[in-house]
Design an enzyme around this catalytic site. Structure first.
Site, PDB file in Angstrom:
ATOM      1  N   LYS A 160       0.708  -1.057   0.093  1.00  0.00           N
ATOM      2  CA  LYS A 160      -0.012   0.030   0.009  1.00  0.00           C
ATOM      3  C   LYS A 160       0.936   1.474   0.257  1.00  0.00           C
ATOM      4  CE  LYS A 160      -4.395  -1.415   1.595  1.00  0.00           C
ATOM      5  NZ  LYS A 160      -4.684  -2.170   2.743  1.00  0.00           N
ATOM      6  N   ARG A 161       1.790   1.043   0.766  1.00  0.00           N
ATOM      7  CA  ARG A 161       2.920   2.083   0.760  1.00  0.00           C
ATOM      8  C   ARG A 161       3.376   2.732  -0.711  1.00  0.00           C
ATOM      9  NH1 ARG A 161       8.376   1.711   1.291  1.00  0.00           N
ATOM     10  NH2 ARG A 161       7.905  -0.424   1.154  1.00  0.00           N
TER      11      ARG A 161
END
Ligand code: GLU
Length: 490
Positions: free
Chosen positions: A255-256
Site C-alpha cells: 500500500k505504501r
C-alpha cells in the site's frame, strides 16, 4: 492454434484482490484468448481461518470491471464443476487416502505443541526447518495406540529422502532441487481440509489444466507438486511463473507504493482499459518500447516468450500518465458518461441534482484534457458548479500590483463584461485583451486576476473558454464577490 489450452486463475479469498492477483488473472486470460483456449476461475477457499467476507465477490467484480470474462467457474458453471474447492473436499480426501494406501503418504499424530517445540529446537540448533518425520514409520501397534487416544491425524506426504526433483518452467527453464530439502509436508489437515498443495494438484489435474501461469512466489512449491503428480500418476501441466512485482524502491509491493485492491482503482477513477494495459506491461512487453496497447492488441500479441524474469516495477506515476492518455482518447460523450457518476457522487450537496446534462456537456471538454483519473474530474470541475468559491483573496492581487490597482482592474473588467451581449470565447478575448493595454497591465496580470475571480484557482482551463461556459451572470457575480473580498483585505 492449440485448441486444448486450459488455464485457470485460482485466487484464495483471503483478502481483496491486489494488483499481483489481477496481473495473474490477466495473463491467464490473455493466453487463453490468444490461443483460443479456455479461461477458468477456481476459488481456492480451503483456508477456512483466513477466509475474508466478501472476498469472492470482490475478485469476481474486479474481473468483470476489467472485462476478463471466464468460460468456466463461479456463476457460469462448466463441465468440471464445482469451482469452489470447499465443495470438492471428497476429491482431496480420496487422493490423500490413495496416497496413504500406496505408501506415499502417512498419518501423523504429532500435536501442535510438539511441532512447536520441534521448531524451536531446530531454530536453536540452526537446523533447517521441517517436520522431523517422527510418525513416518510408526508400527501398526503404535498407530492404533494413537487412534485409541482419540487423536485426529493429519496426512503427510512421504517425500523421498535422496535424489533430486527437477522440472521445467517456460520462463525460468530447468530447475533442479535436492529431495533432502523437501520435508514431509501436510496434504490433509486434521479438520479434513486439504492444504494448498494437495488441492491445487488434484484440481489442476481433474480440471484438465494445460498451463499453470502464476506468480513467482509459487515457484518453490513446484518440487512438492511434482512429487505429488508423480505419486498420483498424473501428468503435470506446463508451468510459467510470472516475475515479481516490486515498488519503485524495489521493495515488495505494498500500500505504501500506492498499490491498493483492484476494486479501489475503480473507485479512484481509473479506466479499466488503462488498468489492463498497465497490468499487461508488468512482466510482459511487446517490444520493450510500445506502451499503449488496447485489450485487442494485447490479445493479438500476447505470448509467453515475451514474459520477463526480471521483477516488474509498479509505478503509480506511469499508471496515472497512462490513465490520462486513455481519458484523452475517449469520445467526449464517453468521457461525459463515465464522469457523471463521479460528479454526482462527489460534488457537494449544495449543487442541485440531477446535474444539468447540458451544462455538464459544456464543462467536460475543458476537463478532459487535464484529468488523469475520473476522481480528479470533480476536483477540476468543482468551481463550475458551486455557488461560492473559497480562495485566498491575496491571489486576486496580480504580480507587482497593489490591492488598489487590482480593485481598479477588476472593476474595469466588470464594467466591460457587463456590456457584452454575446459571452463567448472570441468576444471575451476581444474586450479583455485591449482592456489590459488600456489599464497598462500585462495580459498575464489581468487574466490571472480574472482567473482567480471566476474560478477560485490560480490554474484552470483556458480563461475565455472557461468564462464562456460559466456564462455572463456567474462571471459577474463572481467578480463582484472578488471585489468584496479585496475590499475586506486590510
Ligand atoms: N490460491 C493460490 C493463490 O491465491 C493459487 C496459486 C496457484 O495459482 O497455484 O495465489
Amino acid at each position: 492454434m492449440n485448441q486444448s489450452v486450459r488455464v485457470r486463475f485460482a485466487p484464495s479469498p483471503t483478502g481483496f484482490p491486489h494488483v499481483g492477483n489481477i496481473r495473474t488473472a490477466l495473463f491467464n486470460w490473455l493466453f487463453a484468448r490468444r490461443t483460443g483456449g479456455t479461461f477458468i476461475v477456481r476459488i481456492e477457499d480451503t483456508d477456512v481461518a483466513r477466509k475474508v467476507e466478501g472476498g469472492v465477490e470482490a475478485i469476481l467484480d474486479g474481473l468483470r470491471w476489467l472485462e476478463l470474462d471466464w468460460d468456466e467457474g463461479p456463476e457460469v458453471g462448466g463441465n468440471y464443476a464445482p469451482y469452489f474447492q470447499s465443495q470438492r473436499l471428497e476429491l482431496y480426501r480420496e487422493a490423500a487416502q490413495r496416497l496413504v494406501s500406496q505408501g506415499d503418504a502417512y498419518y501423523c499424530y504429532c500435536s501442535p505443541q510438539r511441532l512447536e517445540e520441534m521448531r524451536a529446537e531446530q531454530v536453536k540448533r540452526k537446523k533447517p526447518p521441517g517436520y522431523d518425520r517422527q510418525c513416518r514409520d510408526l508400527s501398526i501397534a503404535e498407530r492404533s495406540q494413537k487412534e485409541t487416544e482419540g487423536i485426529t491425524p493429519v496426512v503427510r506426504f512421504k517425500a523421498p529422502l535422496e535424489g533430486q526433483t527437477s522440472f521445467n518452467d517456460l520462463i525460468w527453464g530447468e530447475v533442479v532441487v535436492e529431495n533432502s530439502t523437501i520435508d514431509d509436508f501436510i496434504l490433509l489437515k486434521s479438520d479434513g481440509y486439504p492444504t494448498y498443495h494437495l488441492a491445487n494438484v488434484v484440481d489442476d489435474h481433474s480440471m484438465a489444466i494445460s498451463h499453470v501461469l502464476r506468480a513467482e512466489e509459487w515457484l518453490p512449491s513446484v518440487p512438492r507438486h511434482k512429487l505429488l503428480y508423480q505419486a498420483l500418476g498424473y501428468e503435470m501441466p506446463q508451468l510459467a511463473h510470472l516475475p515479481m512485482i516490486l515498488g519503485p524502491d524495489r521493495a515488495k509491493l505494498s500500500k505504501r507504493h500506492g498499490a491498493v485492491s483492484i476494486n479501489e482503482y475503480q473507485v479512484q477513477g481509473y479506466l479499466p482499459e488503462a488498468m489492463v494495459n498497465f497490468l499487461a506491461l508488468l512482466g510482459w512487453s511487446l517490444d520493450d518500447k510500445t506502451e499503449i496497447l488496447s485489450q485487442q492488441e494485447l490479445v493479438k500479441n500476447f505470448s509467453l516468450e515475451r514474459i520477463s524474469r526480471t521483477a516488474a516495477i509498479f509505478n503509480t506515476d506511469k499508471l496515472n500518465w497512462m490513465n490520462g492518455v486513455y481519458i484523452r482518447s475517449l469520445s467526449p460523450e464517453d468521457f461525459e458518461q463515465r464522469s457523471l457518476p463521479f460528479l454526482d457522487k462527489e460534488l457537494p450537496p449544495e449543487v442541485k441534482r440531477p446535474l444539468s446534462i447540458d451544462y455538464v456537456r459544456q464543462v467536460m471538454p475543458l476537463i478532459q484534457e487535464r484529468a488523469r483519473t475520473l476522481a480528479e474530474v470533480t476536483e477540476l470541475a468543482q468551481f463550475f458548479f458551486v455557488t461560492e468559491l473559497d480562495y485566498d483573496a491575496n491571489w486576486l492581487i496580480g504580480k507587482d500590483m497593489s490591492r488598489e490597482s487590482a480593485t481598479k482592474a477588476l472593476e474595469a473588467g466588470q464594467q466591460k463584461l457587463s456590456q457584452l451581449k454575446v459571452f463567448h470565447e472570441a468576444s471575451l478575448e476581444n474586450v479583455l485583451r485591449p482592456l489590459a493595454e488600456e489599464l497598462g497591465l500585462k495580459t498575464g496580470q489581468l487574466f490571472g486576476m480574472l482567473r482567480v475571480a471566476v474560478t477560485g484557482r490560480t490554474a484552470a482551463p483556458p480563461l475565455f473558454q472557461t468564462m464562456a461556459v460559466l456564462g455572463k451572470e456567474r462571471c459577474l457575480s463572481r467578480i463582484k464577490a472578488a471585489l468584496a473580498k479585496l475590499h475586506e483585505l486590510s
